[in-house]
Scaffold this motif. Structure first.
Motif, PDB file in Angstrom:
ATOM      1  N   LEU A 168       0.828  -1.202   0.000  1.00 35.35           N
ATOM      2  CA  LEU A 168       0.000   0.000   0.000  1.00 35.35           C
ATOM      3  C   LEU A 168       0.867   1.258   0.000  1.00 35.35           C
ATOM      4  O   LEU A 168       0.601   2.218  -0.735  1.00 35.35           O
ATOM      5  N   ASP A 169       1.914   1.251   0.815  1.00 39.36           N
ATOM      6  CA  ASP A 169       2.813   2.412   0.872  1.00 39.36           C
ATOM      7  C   ASP A 169       3.491   2.649  -0.472  1.00 39.36           C
ATOM      8  O   ASP A 169       3.594   3.792  -0.941  1.00 39.36           O
ATOM      9  N   ILE A 170       3.957   1.575  -1.105  1.00 37.37           N
ATOM     10  CA  ILE A 170       4.706   1.721  -2.357  1.00 37.37           C
ATOM     11  C   ILE A 170       3.791   2.118  -3.511  1.00 37.37           C
ATOM     12  O   ILE A 170       4.177   2.908  -4.378  1.00 37.37           O
TER      13      ILE A 170
ATOM     14  N   ASP B 127      -2.531   9.395   1.985  1.00 32.89           N
ATOM     15  CA  ASP B 127      -3.197  10.166   3.039  1.00 32.89           C
ATOM     16  C   ASP B 127      -4.601   9.652   3.339  1.00 32.89           C
ATOM     17  O   ASP B 127      -5.369  10.288   4.050  1.00 32.89           O
ATOM     18  N   LYS B 128      -4.922   8.468   2.789  1.00 36.98           N
ATOM     19  CA  LYS B 128      -6.243   7.881   3.023  1.00 36.98           C
ATOM     20  C   LYS B 128      -6.159   6.736   4.027  1.00 36.98           C
ATOM     21  O   LYS B 128      -5.120   6.095   4.179  1.00 36.98           O
TER      22      LYS B 128
END
Length: 344
Positions: free
Chosen positions: A19-21, A49-50
């Motif tokens: 998710l971060d990548i 930012d979600k």
């Protein structure tokens, strides 16, 4: 129009990295869905930012989803990847379940991106083992230059390769040592704090472990079936980052300086190689980074046309989540898939 992407196993170490990548690399998404098992329904995970609430893999409808990044374990992958693929959604699976299936591409984009086009047989693409991924990134440009005959690799693999439970066990055992509490070993067969364990995965009949076998067969599938390779895989008390000492025998001469120049130009590789104290990369510095780092390039005087090098990479990123997202980028950039139209 962006792609609808599902992340299965979103609450695990690798799922969160995926998710971060996706957010960091600004993968063209129309929507991202976090999926998990029943015990994690409603758990919140971040995507940029979600905040996403995890939904149940078992009840999710993949018919309008383009890509599923899966890091939910081999059993789940064996059951669900064919079902998901049957809906036209491409599964990029991080487990070992599909790696050696002849109808499933095993892909490291810096090495064999063209193989990704073979996903159409089952709509599944396999991510390699974390230790294999960084190895083949290092080997590929050298193989192209001087043709590799044989590789001897010893790995020093962090506990995050065994998941959150592995990281928790190293933390709790380390604390226990300092406060003189009894040590418990649940995830690993022996104490990992201030220790090394020369076993990763189960033992096979020939005395090698399955992790060592994976490195052999996956390297052959990804890079070249003619390469001879033997591995010894060791778990070390490091939280994040796998390291490898690699001895390479070539068919043709290749000097350390030539290898250094080749690797400096290679995709996904950074060379940090000063022959002085601290002039190399350790797993601590590689954690959180995308590159595969190469250090300590030198002649192997025991064989003709031999080199030795040190290779370090973040196993949660290049060894898993980053590689999966890079495969998704290959699918998108080469227009191997197009976004499905949203249901009315």
């Amino acid at each position: 129009m962006g792609y609808k992407v599902a992340v299965a196993g979103a609450t695990g170490n690798v799922g969160r990295e995926m998710l971060d990548i996706l957010a960091e690399r600004r993968f063209p998404v129309s929507e991202v869905v976090a999926l998990a098992s029943s015990r994690s329904i409603g758990t919140e995970v971040s995507f940029g930012d979600k905040i996403l609430k995890c939904r149940h893999l078992d009840t999710y409808d993949f018919s309008d989803t383009d890509i599923c990044l899966m890091s939910a374990g081999g059993d789940v992958a064996r059951e669900w990847a064919p079902r998901i693929g049957a809906t036209g959604c491409v599964v990029i699976d991080n487990s070992s379940a599909w790696r050696m299936d002849p109808d499933v591409p095993l892909v490291v984009p810096e090495v064999n991106a063209d193989a990704a086009a073979g996903f159409t047989k089952k709509h599944i693409i396999a991510n390699p083992n974390c230790s294999t991924a960084q190895l083949v990134v290092a080997l590929k440009p050298l193989h192209d230059a001087a043709k590799i005959k044989r590789v001897v690799v010893s790995t020093y693999q962090s506990v995050s390769g065994a998941g959150k439970e592995g990281m928790d066990e190293l933390f709790s055992q380390t604390r226990s040592v300092f406060v003189s509490d009894p040590l418990e070993s649940k995830k690993f067969p022996k104490r990992i704090a201030f220790n090394l364990i020369p076993q990763i995965d189960v033992f096979m009949e020939d005395g090698f472990t399955k992790e060592e076998w994976k490195m052999v067969v996956e390297t052959k599938k990804i890079l070249d079936p003619k390469i001879k390779l033997v591995a010894t895989c060791v778990r070390v008390p490091v939280f994040i980052g796998h390291s490898e000492a690699i001895n390479i025998e070539f068919e043709n001469p290749l000097s350390p300086d030539e290898a250094r120049d080749i690797l400096r130009e290679a995709p996904g590789v950074l060379v940090i190689d000063k022959h002085e104290p601290g002039g190399y990369i350790t797993p601590h510095e590689a954690a959180g980074e995308d590159a595969t780092y190469i250090s300590r390039i030198r002649d192997d005087p025991t064989v003709e046309n031999g080199l030795v090098l040190w290779c370090v990479s973040d196993n949660l990123r290049k060894g898993a989540a980053l590689n999966a997202v890079q495969i998704a980028e290959v699918l998108a950039n080469r227009k191997l898939i197009t976004p499905k139209q949203k249901a009315a």
